[in-house]
Motif scaffolding. Structure first.
Motif, PDB file in Angstrom:
ATOM      1  N   THR A  19       0.852  -1.180   0.000  1.00 49.43           N
ATOM      2  CA  THR A  19       0.000   0.000   0.000  1.00 49.43           C
ATOM      3  C   THR A  19       0.891   1.234   0.000  1.00 49.43           C
ATOM      4  OG1 THR A  19      -0.145   0.372   2.389  1.00 49.43           O
ATOM      5  CG2 THR A  19      -1.694  -1.233   1.426  1.00 49.43           C
ATOM      6  N   GLN A  78      -4.711   4.679  -7.032  1.00 53.98           N
ATOM      7  CA  GLN A  78      -5.868   3.912  -6.581  1.00 53.98           C
ATOM      8  C   GLN A  78      -5.495   2.462  -6.284  1.00 53.98           C
ATOM      9  OE1 GLN A  78      -9.451   4.523  -6.042  1.00 53.98           O
ATOM     10  NE2 GLN A  78      -8.377   6.427  -5.590  1.00 53.98           N
ATOM     11  N   ASN A  79      -4.614   1.899  -7.095  1.00 58.89           N
ATOM     12  CA  ASN A  79      -4.171   0.514  -6.884  1.00 58.89           C
ATOM     13  C   ASN A  79      -3.350   0.346  -5.615  1.00 58.89           C
ATOM     14  OD1 ASN A  79      -5.442  -0.336  -9.210  1.00 58.89           O
ATOM     15  ND2 ASN A  79      -3.617  -0.131 -10.478  1.00 58.89           N
ATOM     16  N   GLN A  82      -8.211  -0.665   0.857  1.00 60.73           N
ATOM     17  CA  GLN A  82      -9.676  -0.556   0.827  1.00 60.73           C
ATOM     18  C   GLN A  82     -10.204   0.231   2.025  1.00 60.73           C
ATOM     19  OE1 GLN A  82     -11.464  -1.579  -1.905  1.00 60.73           O
ATOM     20  NE2 GLN A  82     -12.998  -0.303  -0.915  1.00 60.73           N
ATOM     21  N   TRP A  83      -9.584   0.077   3.199  1.00 63.82           N
ATOM     22  CA  TRP A  83     -10.073   0.808   4.368  1.00 63.82           C
ATOM     23  C   TRP A  83     -10.004   2.316   4.127  1.00 63.82           C
ATOM     24  CZ3 TRP A  83      -7.003   4.350   6.650  1.00 63.82           C
ATOM     25  CH2 TRP A  83      -5.623   4.227   6.487  1.00 63.82           C
ATOM     26  N   LYS A 111     -10.137   3.877   1.135  1.00 62.78           N
ATOM     27  CA  LYS A 111     -11.179   4.211   0.156  1.00 62.78           C
ATOM     28  C   LYS A 111     -12.550   4.287   0.824  1.00 62.78           C
ATOM     29  CE  LYS A 111      -8.693   1.997  -3.615  1.00 62.78           C
ATOM     30  NZ  LYS A 111      -8.691   0.906  -4.579  1.00 62.78           N
ATOM     31  N   ASN A 112     -12.805   3.396   1.762  1.00 66.10           N
ATOM     32  CA  ASN A 112     -14.090   3.396   2.473  1.00 66.10           C
ATOM     33  C   ASN A 112     -14.205   4.558   3.453  1.00 66.10           C
ATOM     34  OD1 ASN A 112     -14.720   1.025   1.124  1.00 66.10           O
ATOM     35  ND2 ASN A 112     -14.193  -0.287   2.851  1.00 66.10           N
TER      36      ASN A 112
END
Length: 139
Positions: A50, A73-74, A78-79, A81-82
């Motif tokens: 990350t 973005q890659n 995910q945390w 982005k959320n």
């Protein structure tokens, strides 16, 4: 607080490494919904691919002008982005003392920073980071 208030960030936090639980945890935060975001700004310290882990392992200050670029973005977990879906630009400033990762500063904006980070902002950010690292070394 200085970084947040002086530079127009939406959310800013200082995260420290929680060695006992192998994670990074937001300890001090400012900005929109800071209490809720601080509670949820937690992630494992184990090596992952990350943007946060890359910044820490390379002791590299990151200033991302457009978080919507596919390459970025890659690398966003995910945390993130959320938790911060409207982030369009951000900074990650690792706090490394004697080659040991202690944590990092994070701050974001809801607009892209096509102009990048102006030299005066960069100088202020690096000065504040240097003062904090110096204080940590003295302890």
């Amino acid at each position: 607080e200085t970084i947040y208030s002086a530079m127009g960030f939406q959310f800013a936090t200082a995260c420290l490494r929680d060695v006992q639980n192998s994670r990074y945890v937001a300890r001090v935060s400012f900005g929109e919904q800071y209490e809720e975001r601080q509670k949820r700004f937690v992630f494992p310290s184990s090596a992952e691919k990350t943007i946060f882990h890359m910044a820490m392992s390379n002791n590299a200050d990151l200033m991302i002008s457009d978080a919507m670029v596919p390459k970025i973005q890659n690398l966003l977990p995910q945390w993130h982005k959320n938790l911060l879906p409207d982030t369009r630009s951000f900074i990650v400033l690792p706090l490394i003392v004697q080659q040991k990762p202690l944590g990092f500063f994070y701050a974001d904006r809801i607009v892209t920073a096509n102009e990048g980070v102006p030299p005066d902002e960069t100088a202020l950010i690096k000065t504040l980071k240097g003062q904090l690292v110096a204080a940590m070394i003295r302890r």
